[in-house]
Design an enzyme around this catalytic site. Structure first.
Site, PDB file in Angstrom:
ATOM      1  N   ASP A  23       6.246   1.512   6.852  1.00  0.00           N
ATOM      2  CA  ASP A  23       5.061   0.975   6.725  1.00  0.00           C
ATOM      3  C   ASP A  23       4.246   2.021   5.774  1.00  0.00           C
ATOM      4  OD1 ASP A  23       2.507  -0.111   7.031  1.00  0.00           O
ATOM      5  OD2 ASP A  23       2.077   0.721   8.940  1.00  0.00           O
ATOM      6  N   GLU A  67       4.154  -5.657   3.951  1.00  0.00           N
ATOM      7  CA  GLU A  67       4.166  -4.934   5.196  1.00  0.00           C
ATOM      8  C   GLU A  67       5.783  -5.306   5.606  1.00  0.00           C
ATOM      9  OE1 GLU A  67       2.295  -3.038   6.861  1.00  0.00           O
ATOM     10  OE2 GLU A  67       0.390  -3.397   5.797  1.00  0.00           O
ATOM     11  N   HIS A 118       3.912   4.067  12.534  1.00  0.00           N
ATOM     12  CA  HIS A 118       3.044   5.131  13.007  1.00  0.00           C
ATOM     13  C   HIS A 118       3.508   6.152  13.907  1.00  0.00           C
ATOM     14  CE1 HIS A 118      -0.641   2.503  11.505  1.00  0.00           C
ATOM     15  NE2 HIS A 118       0.260   2.408  10.912  1.00  0.00           N
ATOM     16  N   HIS A 143       0.959  -1.104   0.063  1.00  0.00           N
ATOM     17  CA  HIS A 143       0.167   0.129  -0.064  1.00  0.00           C
ATOM     18  C   HIS A 143       0.830   1.245  -0.080  1.00  0.00           C
ATOM     19  CE1 HIS A 143       0.598   1.000   4.371  1.00  0.00           C
ATOM     20  NE2 HIS A 143       0.569  -0.440   4.479  1.00  0.00           N
ATOM     21  N   GLU A 164      -4.942   1.162   2.716  1.00  0.00           N
ATOM     22  CA  GLU A 164      -4.914  -0.022   3.865  1.00  0.00           C
ATOM     23  C   GLU A 164      -4.983   0.513   5.337  1.00  0.00           C
ATOM     24  OE1 GLU A 164      -2.684  -2.586   6.535  1.00  0.00           O
ATOM     25  OE2 GLU A 164      -2.228  -0.348   5.983  1.00  0.00           O
ATOM     26  N   GLU A 165      -4.441   1.834   5.516  1.00  0.00           N
ATOM     27  CA  GLU A 165      -4.626   2.367   6.760  1.00  0.00           C
ATOM     28  C   GLU A 165      -5.871   2.447   7.441  1.00  0.00           C
ATOM     29  OE1 GLU A 165      -2.014   2.136   8.516  1.00  0.00           O
ATOM     30  OE2 GLU A 165      -0.233   2.159   7.342  1.00  0.00           O
TER      31      GLU A 165
END
Length: 413
Positions: free
Chosen positions: A137, A196, A379, A108, A171-172
């Site tokens: 990510d 990932e 994140h 993604h 995706e998130e």
């Protein structure tokens, strides 16, 4: 960044020794080593472009760069509009071969970071770590997937039916713009490899928690906070009442977790708020755990402390859990053996981050997750990838594709 010699690469890859003598594919290792400077340059380029979920302009810009790379490989590339508004297009690229196995890679391009983050916190290298928004990510994994296709072309390896790479844009948020597309691709492939990041120090992911978004939504009545507060029905106060049971749920650990992530109430300081909401990220190992959380919140919502207010529970499903299963374990065993050829030890594990591999497993498709470069602090403004895993992980992904092409995938289950 200077390229490594083949001898230097072997020394780097053997940082964690195994008892058996390393027997890597020399041509593949040389190609993976030579690809490193270009691979990291592409990563730097796209990390320095904001593409948080819903950033259509940024996501489209990143997508255009990736599409150019894929077309240069001779891939058939199509863009697929997102299934809900406000998202960039998804990218589906396919290369065809002469074998039988149909291999799907999923990555993604969206991140969790807001516009302006890349300007404040651009790609940088410190020691053995590369930092930046989405570097792990999962822009590092997306670049690795494209680079693996480059190596296959360079080595003239075509012993597969087809390899498809899906680079999606939501995706998130649980892939709301891609669910139908993912389902159709899963039905048309034999195995799914997810890009990932691997967890540090050097693991692939064999289980994941499911992810569900729950919201407590409270409706009240607005009134002048100074002249007639008694006429109002304070939604914010009632929300606090509804949150009183929050500590009944665990917040950390490998099992169920329920965490408050967002709160909203009021628009002006002189108005009694007529609306308030709290959003929770619920992560679960067992599907039934979600129903238990929903049932408890709904029971609480039946009783309000502020007369005249109402509380309702809203649910936005994301991903089911990726449960431990034989097909994933079989793929992990193959990956472990390939890594051992490099003189490295590959760990296995799981975490609370959800991914599309759970959808693959739910459809009965063998799936292995965490195949991007290893890293951590995802994140957050400490997000990084371990640069010592970049070339080994590229070798691993490419060699695994080659093995799946030659030997086939574990059966559906």
């Amino acid at each position: 960044m200077q390229s490594l010699s083949l001898a230097g690469a072997v020394a780097l890859l053997a940082a964690v020794a195994t008892p058996a003598a390393a027997k890597p594919d020399a041509k593949l290792l040389a190609a993976a080593t030579a690809a490193r400077p270009e691979q990291l340059k592409l990563l730097e380029t796209i990390v320095n472009i904001d593409s948080g979920t819903g950033d259509v302009a940024g996501g489209t810009k990143v997508g255009a760069i990736l599409i150019e790379q894929l077309k240069a490989l001779g891939a058939t590339v199509r863009t697929v509009p997102a299934e809900i508004p406000g998202l960039p297009d998804n990218i589906v690229a396919t290369v065809t071969g002469t074998g039988k196995t149909r291999i799907l890679m999923i990555g993604h391009l969206d991140t969790v970071f807001e516009p302006g983050t890349a300007a404040r916190w651009p790609y940088r290298v410190e020691g053995d770590r590369a930092h930046g928004p989405g570097v792990g990510d999962e822009k590092g994994g997306v670049v690795q997937g494209i680079t693996a296709l480059k190596l296959l072309k360079q080595l003239a390896f075509r012993d597969f039916a087809k390899i498809t790479i899906l680079i999606e844009s939501s995706e998130e948020r649980g892939s709301p713009g891609t669910r139908k597309l993912i389902a159709s691709l899963l039905a048309d492939h034999d195995v799914e490899l997810n890009l990932e990041p691997g967890d540090a120090p050097d693991k692939v992911t064999v289980w994941r928690k499911g992810s569900t978004v729950l919201t407590i939504d409270v409706t009240g009545k607005a009134a002048h906070a100074g002249v007639a507060p008694q006429d109002g029905r304070n939604a914010a106060v009632e929300l606090l009442h509804q949150l009183g049971d929050l500590d009944a749920f665990p917040h950390t650990g490998d099992g169920l977790t329920v965490n408050l992530t967002m709160m909203q109430a009021g628009k002006r300081n002189n108005i009694i708020p007529d609306h308030a909401s709290a959003t929770f990220s619920v992560r679960n190992r067992v599907p039934a755990q979600i129903e238990e959380v929903v049932a408890r919140l709904e029971k609480n919502a039946q009783t309000v402390a502020v007369p005249g207010t109402t509380a309702t529970i809203k649910r936005e499903a994301a991903y089911p859990p990726l449960a431990t299963n034989a097909a994933t374990d079989a793929l992990a065993s193959r990956a472990t053996a390939i890594y051992a050829d490099l003189g490295r030890k590959l760990g296995t594990g799981g975490n609370g981050g959800a991914s599309q591999s759970a959808l693959a497993a739910a459809a009965g498709l063998p799936a292995l997750d965490g195949l991007g470069p290893a890293g951590g602090n995802f994140h957050s403004d400490g997000e990084y990838i371990d640069l010592t895993t970049v070339t080994p992980r590229l070798y691993l992904l490419t060699a695994l594709i080659m093995q799946l092409g030659k030997q086939g995938a574990p059966p559906r289950y």
